[in-house]
Design an enzyme around this catalytic site. Structure first.
Site, mmCIF file in Angstrom:
data_model
loop_
_atom_site.group_PDB
_atom_site.id
_atom_site.type_symbol
_atom_site.label_atom_id
_atom_site.label_comp_id
_atom_site.label_asym_id
_atom_site.label_seq_id
_atom_site.Cartn_x
_atom_site.Cartn_y
_atom_site.Cartn_z
ATOM 1 N N HIS A 39 64.879 -23.827 -56.909
ATOM 2 C CA HIS A 39 65.811 -24.948 -57.014
ATOM 3 C C HIS A 39 66.758 -24.872 -58.195
ATOM 4 C CE1 HIS A 39 66.101 -29.463 -55.784
ATOM 5 N NE2 HIS A 39 67.289 -28.911 -55.948
ATOM 6 N N TYR A 48 65.010 -43.049 -54.014
ATOM 7 C CA TYR A 48 65.911 -42.022 -54.531
ATOM 8 C C TYR A 48 66.561 -41.299 -53.361
ATOM 9 C CZ TYR A 48 67.190 -37.621 -56.955
ATOM 10 O OH TYR A 48 67.847 -36.530 -57.474
ATOM 11 N N THR A 99 74.349 -32.829 -58.564
ATOM 12 C CA THR A 99 73.893 -33.966 -57.768
ATOM 13 C C THR A 99 73.955 -35.254 -58.575
ATOM 14 O OG1 THR A 99 71.590 -33.629 -58.448
ATOM 15 C CG2 THR A 99 72.318 -32.533 -56.423
#
Length: 806
Positions: free
Chosen positions: A514, A634, A647
């Site tokens: 990630h 979220y 993001t």
């Protein structure tokens, strides 16, 4: 999906001025003494220069001239591309042609013409008189020099004006908040000018210098939005307490932190990028298996061949092509609506990248100057090095499609006949362990000899390929999603940026690290691969090999190199401990996918509602009906309108969504009242999502304020900013729209069968769950899905959820 888990645990993070990680006592012994005794370990600067020492105190320096030359050529290429990106929309060729033409026109013009005696010419002669030494030169040479200088400056001025105008236009985000219907004239003009300035075929990083920087939202706006988001979650007394602490924060330390962020934003392309990467991803000690890495699935209804080696070869060839487009910056940047460019910074580390564990935090290593172009392949615990570039009589060339297939067949045959022995087949399990424990083992056991060589080959590969030996049963547990997310806990190298996983039945997917890139970036690459398979016709039927397979011979091509490992007693115990840890985490993961086929986003759009807002409200209602509780929600959105944007969080729990859920569970409420509250909540959610995309969210700003507070040692455990950061995300959600490769395929028509069910990630909070959305469309009304481990397929819709069992 951004790492909400790490945001929740930010209280344990270090301030920006203190880069250390708390020591952890694990099952692995400390390695300082052992590492200090190994004088024959090499000090290596990315392979260019190495210092070797032996126990007698003798040292030798080795230099790799080919690697240095490769690095030099790569530096020249980058300089050339940097110049091209700076002078864009001109190219060096147009620049040289323009300068040459202007010089020729001026030199050949009569001395009495405007070209030689006009106002501009007189100004240039005055400039020339400031340099006495030039008077010694011939007149025509002086004229050529002055005209060349004037032309170069003029063209550079045009480039600067074009880029400045484009950046000014890109600072406008009013188009995001338009209501459905007629587009205002000023927006049409804005879009038209932007499209003209953007050109027709920009290269990968042409727009990077035009993108605006990530903004720092107003402090009071962020605090007001935060308070409104937690109002439906907190009891009245707790909310009042939070409100008072918020006012105190704004008056006392908040304005100073805001000033620091504003100052930081003035001299950095992004005030957030390096902080986010360091403290959210690289400083954490938790394992990245399940907790951080994510996966992307193959088309649910589309399998071009049932031959594993053939499908692997097809995907590897397309991936290598995509890598070349990135390396040579020939990939066109993503543009929303074909007009508004997105930041492409994350594509730099899509390939040739590995996350390396460290005692004081991980690092991201990008190996883009290696002499070889190869991939690392794993089958039954055996690792192989497979070159993608070979040398023949005509020089270097890439492996063809059938040659790749036969190389993978060689690997399958060899690994099946001689699988890796016990424990050696689980060496990759170390990458799924706690980061500090893996760092200690890596320093102690992989710093020399065969282990150092094999580790280097694995980490420096362009990307990884895992040839699974078992087929997934379905999308669900013990199925495709399960095998892509974590596999068997011992075969996947979780540190690698991209791992391509293929199965014996021809299905495939990705597992991605990630910190290197967010899911939308890898989803773009995955779309490119699958659409390329169909466009180029690599595979012509479900029971066929690749084109040219029968005519291809690989006798002259060296077999894939089988990597070897040396397992000491200590390393063996570490591997066992890591594998046991991974199996416990896998057993504790509850992963569920429901295939929903009744209707999809087409139905929702007919009701004039955002499919994302619909799914968010449905999820909150389901959670309330299931648990009887409210939850902070979220949802990840992208901020790639800005340079180095990644993001932002959409806080989906709102006052309006709570009112809607209350009405739905209230038997006395009327349907008309429920519909009205639903529409109000959906409208608010859509507005929150748009604000997050244009840099006016809440959580990245709170994150920055918190780090400044910690850095200056102003933060306390009971203050506003610390409490705001620590509220857990019980529900973590994400949605991944598909069709980033427009023109290569038609996902809403003939290529609907190729739509991926999406991907997913692990749960963020120990008491919560994660959900992932894929919004796809079928011929009738589309397909829509919600889940943590999967996205959506048309016309079938997997709804997926993941959580911890305990």
């Amino acid at each position: 999906r951004s790492c909400a888990r790490t945001l929740f645990s930010l209280g344990a993070l270090c301030p920006p001025t203190a880069h250390h990680r708390k020591d952890s006592q694990g099952p692995v012994a400390m390695a300082e003494a052992a590492a200090g005794a190994r004088l024959d370990a090499a000090f290596n600067v990315r392979g260019d220069v190495a210092l070797h020492g032996d126990r007698d105190g003798n040292y030798t320096i080795t230099v790799n001239p080919q690697r240095l030359l490769r690095k030099f050529y790569r530096s020249l290429f980058r300089l050339n591309r940097k110049i091209q990106n700076t002078i864009w929309p001109f190219t060096p060729g147009l620049w040289a042609l323009g300068c040459s033409g202007f010089v020729a026109r001026v030199v050949t013009a009569p001395s009495t013409s405007w070209w030689r005696s006009g106002s501009l010419a007189n100004f240039l002669w005055k400039v020339d008189s400031a340099f006495p030494w030039q008077k010694r030169l011939p007149t025509n040479l002086r004229v050529a020099w002055l005209s060349f200088t004037a032309t170069a400056i003029g063209l550079l001025g045009i480039s600067v004006v074009q880029r400045s105008l484009m950046r000014l236009l890109l600072n406008y985000h009013g188009h995001m908040f338009l209501t459905r219907g007629k587009v205002p004239l000023h927006v049409k003009l804005w879009s038209g000018v932007l499209k003209v300035l953007g050109g027709t075929h920009p290269s990968l990083y042409n727009f990077q210098g035009c993108l605006p920087t990530v903004p720092v939202p107003p402090l009071k706006q962020t605090c007001d939005k935060f308070l409104r988001s937690v109002k439906p979650l907190l009891e009245d007394d707790k909310y009042k307490e939070m409100e008072e602490k918020c006012k105190e924060f704004i008056a006392k330390d908040g304005w100073k932190c805001q000033l620091y962020l504003k100052f930081r934003a003035m001299y950095k392309r992004s005030w957030l990028w390096d902080w986010w990467e360091t403290y959210v991803y690289l400083k954490g000690e938790d394992p990245i298996m399940i907790n951080s890495n994510y996966y992307i699935m193959d088309g649910y209804q589309w399998t071009p061949t049932k031959h594993q080696a053939a499908r692997t070869a097809s995907l590897v060839l397309e991936a290598d092509g995509f890598k070349k487009l990135i390396d040579y910056e020939q990939l066109e940047p993503v543009r929303q609506g074909g007009v508004i460019p997105w930041c492409m910074k994350q594509y730099e580390r899509l390939f040739d990248t590995t996350r390396v564990p460290g005692r004081s935090g991980d690092t991201i290593e990008h190996y883009d100057v290696d002499l070889e172009r190869y991939i690392a392949v794993c089958r039954k615990g055996v690792w192989y090095k497979v070159p993608l570039l070979i040398k023949d009589k005509k020089g270097y060339r890439s492996l063809t499609l059938p040659e790749l297939e036969k190389q993978f067949e060689r690997i399958i045959k060899d690994a099946d006949a001689k699988p890796a022995p016990e424990n050696e087949n689980a060496i990759a399990a170390l990458t799924g362990w706690r980061r500090n424990w893996w760092a200690e083992v890596r320093e102690r056991e992989f710093d020399r000899g065969v282990n150092d060589f094999s580790l280097t080959m694995v980490e420096r590969a362009a990307f990884h390929v895992h040839l699974a030996s078992e087929n997934p049963k379905d999308l669900d547990e013990q199925g495709q999603a399960w095998m892509l997310m974590h596999g068997d806990g011992k075969s996947l190298w979780f540190d690698k940026s991209v791992t391509l996983i293929t199965f014996p039945n021809g299905k495939a997917g990705l597992m991605c690290e990630h910190s290197c890139a967010d899911a939308l970036t890898n989803a773009h690459m995955w779309e490119w691969l699958m659409s390329g398979e169909a466009m180029h016709g690599h595979l012509t039927g479900p029971d066929t090999h690749t084109k040219g397979y029968n005519e291809c011979t690989v006798d002259q091509i060296r077999e894939p190199q089988r990597l070897k490992w040396n397992l000491t007693a200590e390393l063996t115990e570490s591997i066992k401990a890591a594998y046991k840890h991974n199996l416990e985490a896998i057993a504790n993961l509850d992963l569920t996918i429901l295939q929903f086929e009744d209707w999809g986003k087409g139905f929702v759009k007919k009701a004039r509602c955002s499919p994302d807002a619909f799914a968010q409200l449905a999820m909150q209602l389901a959670y309330r009906m299931d648990t009887g509780r409210k939850a902070l929600v979220y949802e990840a959105s992208v901020t790639r309108f800005f340079s180095h944007g990644r993001t932002e969080t959409v806080r989906s729990l709102t006052v309006e969504s709570k009112a809607f859920v209350d009405a739905m569970v209230d038997p006395k409420a009327t349907n008309a009242d429920r519909v009205a509250k639903f529409r109000a909540a959906a409208e608010v959610h859509s507005d929150l999502y748009k604000n997050a995309m244009v840099g006016q969210g809440v959580d990245r700003h709170l994150f920055g304020l918190y780090l400044v507070m910690r850095g200056f040692k102003w933060a306390k455990d009971d203050d506003f900013i610390s409490q705001a950061i620590r509220i857990p995300w019980t529900l973590s959600t994400s949605q991944s729209p598909q069709n980033q490769t427009q023109g290569r395929w038609d996902p809403n028509g003939k290529d609907a069968k190729m739509i991926s069910p999406g991907g997913g990630f692990g749960p963020v909070d120990k008491d919560g769950c994660c959900l992932q959305v894929r919004r796809a469309k079928s011929e009738s009304d589309g397909a829509c899905g919600r889940g943590c481990a999967g996205m959506v397929e048309a016309p079938c819709c997997p709804r997926t959820r993941s959580s911890w069992r305990s």
